[in-house]
Design a protein around this motif. Structure first.
Motif, mmCIF file in Angstrom:
data_model
loop_
_atom_site.group_PDB
_atom_site.id
_atom_site.type_symbol
_atom_site.label_atom_id
_atom_site.label_comp_id
_atom_site.label_asym_id
_atom_site.label_seq_id
_atom_site.Cartn_x
_atom_site.Cartn_y
_atom_site.Cartn_z
ATOM 1 N N ALA A 1 0.830 -1.204 0.000
ATOM 2 C CA ALA A 1 0.000 0.000 0.000
ATOM 3 C C ALA A 1 0.867 1.258 0.000
ATOM 4 N N ARG A 2 1.903 1.269 0.804
ATOM 5 C CA ARG A 2 2.793 2.435 0.838
ATOM 6 C C ARG A 2 3.442 2.667 -0.523
ATOM 7 N N ALA A 3 3.917 1.593 -1.144
ATOM 8 C CA ALA A 3 4.562 1.714 -2.451
ATOM 9 C C ALA A 3 3.561 2.210 -3.498
ATOM 10 N N GLU A 4 2.351 1.665 -3.452
ATOM 11 C CA GLU A 4 1.332 2.036 -4.442
ATOM 12 C C GLU A 4 0.946 3.513 -4.349
ATOM 13 N N ARG B 1 9.026 2.009 5.759
ATOM 14 C CA ARG B 1 8.459 2.576 6.986
ATOM 15 C C ARG B 1 7.345 1.711 7.565
ATOM 16 N N ALA B 2 6.963 0.680 6.848
ATOM 17 C CA ALA B 2 5.950 -0.254 7.366
ATOM 18 C C ALA B 2 6.541 -0.982 8.571
ATOM 19 N N ARG B 3 5.727 -1.251 9.542
ATOM 20 C CA ARG B 3 6.176 -1.899 10.772
ATOM 21 C C ARG B 3 5.290 -3.079 11.123
ATOM 22 N N VAL B 4 5.869 -4.049 11.781
ATOM 23 C CA VAL B 4 5.107 -5.198 12.270
ATOM 24 C C VAL B 4 4.196 -4.702 13.380
#
Length: 81
Positions: A57-60, A67-70
């Motif tokens: 989603a961030r890339a799109e 920056r995505a986190r678990v």
């Protein structure tokens, strides 16, 4: 962890989950330890799928996938795939 690493980890966990489910269904194992291992694998899978979705989603939408986190298992448990 990049997308390929996440997918590789998901693949390994899915294989482990299938093996554990088959063994439990066949009665080859029934220990509480193995049942907890299956539950832990399911929680980790939920987290990995969520992380992968976040990255995509961030890339799109022009964000930085790194920056995505678990997120905590309690937050992502039982997400619909």
């Amino acid at each position: 962890m990049d997308q390929q690493e996440i997918l590789k980890r998901i693949g390994a966990m899915v294989a482990d989950e299938r093996r554990l489910r088959a063994a439990l269904a066949e009665g080859r194992i029934d220990s509480a330890t193995e049942q907890e291992r299956l539950a832990a694998t399911e929680r980790m899978l939920d987290q990995c799928w969520d992380l992968l979705r976040q990255r995509r989603a961030r890339a799109e939408f022009g964000g930085d996938p790194d920056r995505a986190r678990v997120r905590p298992a309690s937050q992502v448990e039982r997400y619909e795939s």
